[in-house]
Design a protein around this motif. Structure first.
Motif, PDB file in Angstrom:
ATOM      1  N   ASP A  74      57.700 -49.820 -58.571  1.00 32.61           N
ATOM      2  CA  ASP A  74      58.833 -50.526 -59.174  1.00 32.61           C
ATOM      3  C   ASP A  74      58.915 -51.958 -58.655  1.00 32.61           C
ATOM      4  O   ASP A  74      59.322 -52.874 -59.375  1.00 32.61           O
ATOM      5  CB  ASP A  74      60.147 -49.776 -58.936  1.00 32.61           C
ATOM      6  N   LEU A  75      58.464 -52.146 -57.439  1.00 32.30           N
ATOM      7  CA  LEU A  75      58.479 -53.499 -56.876  1.00 32.30           C
ATOM      8  C   LEU A  75      57.450 -54.366 -57.610  1.00 32.30           C
ATOM      9  O   LEU A  75      57.730 -55.500 -58.021  1.00 32.30           O
ATOM     10  CB  LEU A  75      58.150 -53.409 -55.393  1.00 32.30           C
ATOM     11  N   ALA A  76      56.257 -53.801 -57.816  1.00 29.99           N
ATOM     12  CA  ALA A  76      55.206 -54.554 -58.513  1.00 29.99           C
ATOM     13  C   ALA A  76      55.634 -54.853 -59.943  1.00 29.99           C
ATOM     14  O   ALA A  76      55.377 -55.951 -60.471  1.00 29.99           O
ATOM     15  CB  ALA A  76      53.905 -53.764 -58.492  1.00 29.99           C
ATOM     16  N   ALA A  77      56.326 -53.885 -60.575  1.00 30.17           N
ATOM     17  CA  ALA A  77      56.714 -54.058 -61.975  1.00 30.17           C
ATOM     18  C   ALA A  77      57.676 -55.232 -62.144  1.00 30.17           C
ATOM     19  O   ALA A  77      57.727 -55.866 -63.204  1.00 30.17           O
ATOM     20  CB  ALA A  77      57.346 -52.775 -62.488  1.00 30.17           C
ATOM     21  N   GLY A  78      58.427 -55.543 -61.100  1.00 30.36           N
ATOM     22  CA  GLY A  78      59.400 -56.631 -61.186  1.00 30.36           C
ATOM     23  C   GLY A  78      58.790 -58.020 -61.038  1.00 30.36           C
ATOM     24  O   GLY A  78      59.485 -59.029 -61.216  1.00 30.36           O
ATOM     25  N   LEU A  79      57.518 -58.100 -60.734  1.00 25.70           N
ATOM     26  CA  LEU A  79      56.894 -59.416 -60.534  1.00 25.70           C
ATOM     27  C   LEU A  79      56.311 -59.925 -61.847  1.00 25.70           C
ATOM     28  O   LEU A  79      55.768 -59.156 -62.630  1.00 25.70           O
ATOM     29  CB  LEU A  79      55.766 -59.296 -59.492  1.00 25.70           C
ATOM     30  N   GLN A  80      56.441 -61.250 -62.066  1.00 19.81           N
ATOM     31  CA  GLN A  80      55.834 -61.845 -63.264  1.00 19.81           C
ATOM     32  C   GLN A  80      54.640 -62.679 -62.807  1.00 19.81           C
ATOM     33  O   GLN A  80      54.800 -63.819 -62.369  1.00 19.81           O
ATOM     34  CB  GLN A  80      56.845 -62.729 -63.991  1.00 19.81           C
ATOM     35  N   LEU A  81      53.458 -62.089 -62.944  1.00 18.97           N
ATOM     36  CA  LEU A  81      52.280 -62.693 -62.323  1.00 18.97           C
ATOM     37  C   LEU A  81      51.927 -64.068 -62.871  1.00 18.97           C
ATOM     38  O   LEU A  81      51.266 -64.863 -62.208  1.00 18.97           O
ATOM     39  CB  LEU A  81      51.068 -61.771 -62.465  1.00 18.97           C
ATOM     40  N   ASP A  82      52.373 -64.343 -64.133  1.00 20.21           N
ATOM     41  CA  ASP A  82      52.020 -65.647 -64.697  1.00 20.21           C
ATOM     42  C   ASP A  82      53.101 -66.699 -64.412  1.00 20.21           C
ATOM     43  O   ASP A  82      53.014 -67.822 -64.889  1.00 20.21           O
ATOM     44  CB  ASP A  82      51.756 -65.516 -66.207  1.00 20.21           C
ATOM     45  N   ASN A  83      54.101 -66.335 -63.655  1.00 22.72           N
ATOM     46  CA  ASN A  83      55.174 -67.287 -63.350  1.00 22.72           C
ATOM     47  C   ASN A  83      55.316 -67.469 -61.834  1.00 22.72           C
ATOM     48  O   ASN A  83      55.869 -66.612 -61.155  1.00 22.72           O
ATOM     49  CB  ASN A  83      56.494 -66.779 -63.956  1.00 22.72           C
ATOM     50  N   PRO A  84      54.819 -68.578 -61.307  1.00 23.45           N
ATOM     51  CA  PRO A  84      54.829 -68.783 -59.856  1.00 23.45           C
ATOM     52  C   PRO A  84      56.213 -68.654 -59.232  1.00 23.45           C
ATOM     53  O   PRO A  84      56.336 -68.394 -58.040  1.00 23.45           O
ATOM     54  CB  PRO A  84      54.293 -70.210 -59.687  1.00 23.45           C
ATOM     55  N   LEU A  85      57.270 -68.821 -60.020  1.00 29.54           N
ATOM     56  CA  LEU A  85      58.611 -68.724 -59.447  1.00 29.54           C
ATOM     57  C   LEU A  85      59.112 -67.290 -59.378  1.00 29.54           C
ATOM     58  O   LEU A  85      60.127 -67.003 -58.770  1.00 29.54           O
ATOM     59  CB  LEU A  85      59.591 -69.568 -60.258  1.00 29.54           C
ATOM     60  N   HIS A  86      58.370 -66.380 -60.024  1.00 25.22           N
ATOM     61  CA  HIS A  86      58.834 -64.985 -60.047  1.00 25.22           C
ATOM     62  C   HIS A  86      57.748 -64.000 -59.630  1.00 25.22           C
ATOM     63  O   HIS A  86      57.684 -62.888 -60.149  1.00 25.22           O
ATOM     64  CB  HIS A  86      59.360 -64.617 -61.447  1.00 25.22           C
ATOM     65  N   ARG A  87      56.886 -64.447 -58.758  1.00 24.09           N
ATOM     66  CA  ARG A  87      55.843 -63.516 -58.322  1.00 24.09           C
ATOM     67  C   ARG A  87      55.686 -63.519 -56.797  1.00 24.09           C
ATOM     68  O   ARG A  87      54.708 -62.987 -56.273  1.00 24.09           O
ATOM     69  CB  ARG A  87      54.511 -63.840 -58.996  1.00 24.09           C
TER      70      ARG A  87
END
Ligand SMILES: Nc1ncnc2c1ncn2[C@@H]1O[C@H](COP(=O)(O)OS(=O)(=O)O)[C@@H](OP(=O)(O)O)[C@H]1O
Ligand SMILES: Nc1ncnc2c1ncn2[C@@H]1O[C@H](COP(=O)(O)OP(=O)(O)O)[C@@H](O)[C@H]1O
Length: 509
Positions: A74-87
């Motif tokens: 669930d932690l990984a799912a919350g990350l947006q890998l293409d957005n440096p501000l949300h990963r």
């Protein structure tokens, strides 16, 4: 990977936080210190695949082991890998203090709903804590302290006794090298020696070494001797080592040259250590093996001065007092109704009569009421229950008490964890398997649970429709359908006496 990323504080404030497992934290510390150069972060999938295939990263750099981080799904799912501000992922130490951030640029499912994550790491906070901070220097700091010229590296994962010290002195002299001793501190040593004891024991030998620099390094073992040796060579090279004194495999490839020392023996004609084959057999004393050293300590004999400098012996004796003075966990396992509690109670009573050690009985029912209230009997809850029992028992034993535990503990891995926790606390661990046959336990059926399980009114009953993994590592096995309660109690006490954990006179007549 480049290490120049910068994130605004707000991003880090809102980023999810996670405390990794201890070996991942150790890898993180080495990454942050630059000891895993050229790595600057946890590896991506492509690097891991390349490494598995050809022992190299995608860019061709040879690298011996995966350096990975796993997080809950669930932690990984919350990350947006293409957005440096949300990963960004904030890494916290076991006390919850932030120590680093990972710029997660790759994530993939692994197993049990977890995800591998890869990306560059950056230090946060003041660089951590723990014993021997001053010794945890970075490669840059160490290299700035080293004199020019050759550097002989030694990875001291065991205390240094006279034979090893003689090998080191010989190699340093031959190479005209400065000595750099790397002491692995991320986990107990191969014989279970706590790392702080190892550090003290290595320091105690310092006046027997040529001029030396000593560094504590959070190196862990992966269990593959060759890869572990290659990783040590890499880390040693990062610290400026040009020649590494090995006790294991002969290694080739990049990094420092590896020297395999000759086996030395003690020559009782002049008290020197020299190549064993240069000494006539009748004058030769071979170096003690680690298990022989431990056996002497366990039985309370002094380590001989011809073999161990007194200052080193003092540290080891302090850390590993004779068994009769050390804490102990006696861990009973077996089916419900097999007799664990009854036998443990008898053992506890007898030990209390002697009064020599404090005794804590972690009885199943009491534990489930006081320590594990609310837990059920699914695998996860049972594992949690055993972990808690193992933790409390290890703390009791750390302070030289005796803890007797009597849960079913049906899973081998959880029992192994309890054993490891006791040993890490410097205590002993004796596993007693009460292997009373199921039919007898069922016949006793003190709480009527077996009858309920057979009638289908209770599911997940151990031995009926829930597993019990029989121990293959039991120190003592008792079938309590074959012996009386008194005999079973006596068998445990006899075992503890024979193995030196309890003094003979402490037993009742
Ligand atoms: N489903 C199921 N399976 C096994 N045992 C059950 C179950 N439900 C309740 N009980 C009762 O709980 C006691 C076992 O608890 P433990 O804490 O020893 O179990 S475990 O080690 O966490 O597996 C055990 O007590 P003991 O007879 O003292 O062992 C049982 O009476
Ligand atoms: N030789 C024996 N050893 C242990 N218990 C025995 C023996 N013979 C009979 N019993 C009886 O079997 C029962 C075992 O219950 P208990 O000790 O609570 O088991 P457990 O803790 O393994 O669930 C007790 O009632 C005990 O009196």
């Amino acid at each position: 990977m480049s290490n120049g990323w910068v994130l605004p504080d707000e991003v880090l404030r809102d980023a999810p936080a996670y405390t990794p497992r201890s070996y991942e934290l150790a890898d993180l510390e080495l990454l942050l210190a630059g000891a895993y150069a050229p790595l600057t972060g946890f590896l991506h999938r492509a690097d891991l695949a390349s490494l598995a295939r050809r022992g190299r990263l995608v860019d061709g750099t040879p690298w011996p082991v995966p350096v990975t981080l796993e997080v809950p799904g669930d932690l990984a799912a919350g990350l947006q890998l293409d957005n440096p501000l949300h990963r960004a992922l904030v890494i916290t130490d076991p006390e919850g203090a932030p120590v680093a951030a990972v710029d997660v640029t790759d994530a993939w499912p692994t197993r049990d709903g977890r995800y591998g994550v890869g990306g560059t790491v950056r230090r946060l906070g003041d660089g951590g804590h723990g014993p021997f901070q001053r010794l945890r220097r970075t490669p840059e700091e160490v290299k700035s302290l080293l004199p020019p010229g050759r550097v002989l590296g030694v990875v001291a994962d065991r205390p240094l006794h006279r034979p090893q010290l003689a090998q080191i002195a010989h190699a340093a002299r031959t190479l005209a090298a400065h000595l750099l001793v790397l002491i692995p501190i991320a986990e107990p040593g191969p014989d279970g020696l706590p790392s702080e004891v190892l550090v003290r024991a290595v320091f105690a030998a310092r006046d027997r070494m040529p001029p030396a620099t000593l560094v504590a390094v959070p190196l862990t073992r992966r269990g593959d001797e060759i890869r572990d040796a290659l990783l040590r060579a890499k880390v040693a090279a990062a610290y400026g080592v040009t020649h590494l004194l090995s006790t294991g495999e002969m290694l080739s490839g990049g990094g420092p040259r590896v020297l395999v020392p000759r086996e030395l023996a003690y020559d009782n004609r002049d008290g020197q250590w020299r190549w064993r084959d240069d000494i006539p057999p009748r004058n030769r004393r071979l170096a003690l093996r680690p298990d022989e050293i431990n056996d002497l300590l366990d039985r309370g004999f002094p380590l001989p001065e011809w073999h161990t400098p007194p200052a080193v012996a003092k540290e080891l004796t302090r850390a590993r007092p004779p068994r009769r003075h050390r804490g102990l966990v006696v861990f009973f396992t077996g089916l419900s109704g097999s007799g664990k509690s009854t036998i443990a109670r008898g053992v506890a009573d007898s030990l209390r009569e002697s009064g020599d050690r404090t005794v804590t009985l972690l009885d199943g029912d009491v534990v489930r009421r006081e320590l594990s209230k609310g837990l059920g009997f699914g695998k996860e809850d049972r594992d949690t229950n055993i972990r808690r029992i193992g933790w409390v028992a290890a703390e009791v034993a750390r302070h030289r008490g005796m803890a007797l535990c009597c849960p079913i503990a049906p899973y081998a891995k959880a029992r192994a964890t309890a054993r490891a926790m006791a040993q890490t606390a410097g205590a002993g661990f004796v596993l007693v398997y009460i292997n009373t046959p199921l039919a007898v336990c069922e016949q006793r059926d003190r709480k009527g649970l077996y009858a309920k399980a057979r009638a289908g009114q209770l599911t997940g009953m151990t031995g009926i429709d829930d597993p019990y993994e029989e121990p293959t590592d039991a120190d003592l096995v008792i079938d309590a359908s074959e012996v009386s309660i008194d005999e079973a109690v006596r068998a445990v006490l006899d075992h503890l006496t024979e193995t030196g954990w309890v003094e003979p006179r402490l037993q009742p007549a």
